[in-house]
Design a protein around this motif. Sequence first.
Motif, short mmCIF file in Angstrom:
data_model
loop_
_atom_site.label_atom_id
_atom_site.label_comp_id
_atom_site.label_asym_id
_atom_site.label_seq_id
_atom_site.Cartn_x
_atom_site.Cartn_y
_atom_site.Cartn_z
N ALA A 1 0.14 -105.58 -22.49
CA ALA A 1 1.01 -105.46 -23.67
C ALA A 1 0.79 -106.59 -24.67
O ALA A 1 1.34 -106.55 -25.77
CB ALA A 1 2.47 -105.42 -23.25
N ALA A 2 0.01 -107.58 -24.30
CA ALA A 2 -0.25 -108.71 -25.20
C ALA A 2 -0.99 -108.23 -26.44
O ALA A 2 -1.97 -107.48 -26.35
CB ALA A 2 -1.06 -109.78 -24.48
N THR A 3 -0.54 -108.65 -27.60
CA THR A 3 -1.13 -108.19 -28.84
C THR A 3 -0.72 -109.09 -29.99
O THR A 3 0.07 -110.02 -29.82
CB THR A 3 -0.68 -106.74 -29.14
OG1 THR A 3 -1.36 -106.25 -30.30
CG2 THR A 3 0.82 -106.67 -29.40
N PHE A 4 -1.27 -108.83 -31.17
CA PHE A 4 -0.79 -109.49 -32.37
C PHE A 4 -0.79 -108.47 -33.50
O PHE A 4 -1.48 -107.45 -33.43
CB PHE A 4 -1.64 -110.70 -32.75
CG PHE A 4 -2.95 -110.36 -33.41
CD1 PHE A 4 -4.09 -110.10 -32.66
CD2 PHE A 4 -3.06 -110.31 -34.79
CE1 PHE A 4 -5.30 -109.78 -33.27
CE2 PHE A 4 -4.26 -109.99 -35.42
CZ PHE A 4 -5.39 -109.72 -34.64
N THR A 5 -0.02 -108.75 -34.52
CA THR A 5 -0.06 -107.96 -35.74
C THR A 5 -0.25 -108.90 -36.92
O THR A 5 0.22 -110.05 -36.90
CB THR A 5 1.22 -107.12 -35.96
OG1 THR A 5 2.32 -108.01 -36.19
CG2 THR A 5 1.51 -106.24 -34.75
N LEU A 6 -0.95 -108.42 -37.91
CA LEU A 6 -1.19 -109.21 -39.12
C LEU A 6 -1.19 -108.25 -40.29
O LEU A 6 -1.96 -107.30 -40.32
CB LEU A 6 -2.53 -109.94 -39.01
CG LEU A 6 -2.97 -110.75 -40.24
CD1 LEU A 6 -1.96 -111.83 -40.58
CD2 LEU A 6 -4.35 -111.35 -40.00
#
Length: 319
Positions: free
Chosen positions: A285-290
Amino acid sequence: MLSYRHGFHAGNHADVLKHFVTIQLLNYLGQKDAAYTYIDTHSGAGLYALDAGYASKNAEYETGIAPLWDRKDLPPALAEYVNLVKELNPSGKMRYYPGSPYCADKIMREQDRLRLFELHPSEIKILSENFRKLDAHAAAQGHRPTTRGKRVIITAGDGFEGLKALLPPPSRRGMVLIDPPYEVKDDYRRVKETVQDAALRFPTGVYAVWYPILQRMESKQLPERLKRIPGNGWLNVSLTIGGVTPDGFGLHSSGMFILNPPWTLEATLREVMPYLVSVLGKDAAATFTLESGETQVIGKGRGKPVSPPRTPVVRTRTR
């Protein structure tokens, strides 16, 4: 409510995101010779011991600065942040972690100004004492700045309210970091109203807001509301280190919203954020948004600010 103590969370993944981005913003402002002002509305204690007191109880730094400590492959921008923390720990052992006021003090120049607010009675005492010790240490090294009394001003009080009297700063250049504890729902409203008011008083300022990403509606709505504030563009970045646990406790995701961001910041985040996910991520589930966008200021009486379509959200996940 004044029960919140940031020491419990010092050095965690949210601090990594917040302080890494803050350093990038200050570096950008420092590229010009003209002085600038840094305003921290919720300064905390400024410096935290990781091996004692609050920070040692939950050891949240193990989700943030600890996995980065011995890495040899840090992206240059992230390495600057980690090296700043290491300067606090000359023995090589990770014992102390800097809050945003200390990070700013290390990055800023003699001509720049720090204005620090803290409402908690215990935290403000520690913050003042920590900066007194910084002065004493500098004096012991033979460095006696002539502008310290003017360069750093620490105020015991509500940073939301205190900010109004400081804008615009004399230099007409500056950055504001807004990082309340979000203990109560009203903090979300006050953040939005404070940024909106500040952007009217000082339209060219850089405004950085840290926020937790929680299940509560106010948390989800905050960045969307901030995007509608008129300015010279916005940037929104978030970091998630893992999925929500069955008990629902703990902070697994947080974000930084920047109004009037430097044009260089988005490219830097595109390089650093995948790295943070790969190193700090706990599960799939690890993620990033930009994401970034622009707001258009329409003349008074002619309508409301409008937002063109945002750039696509960038996501990455651990395997």
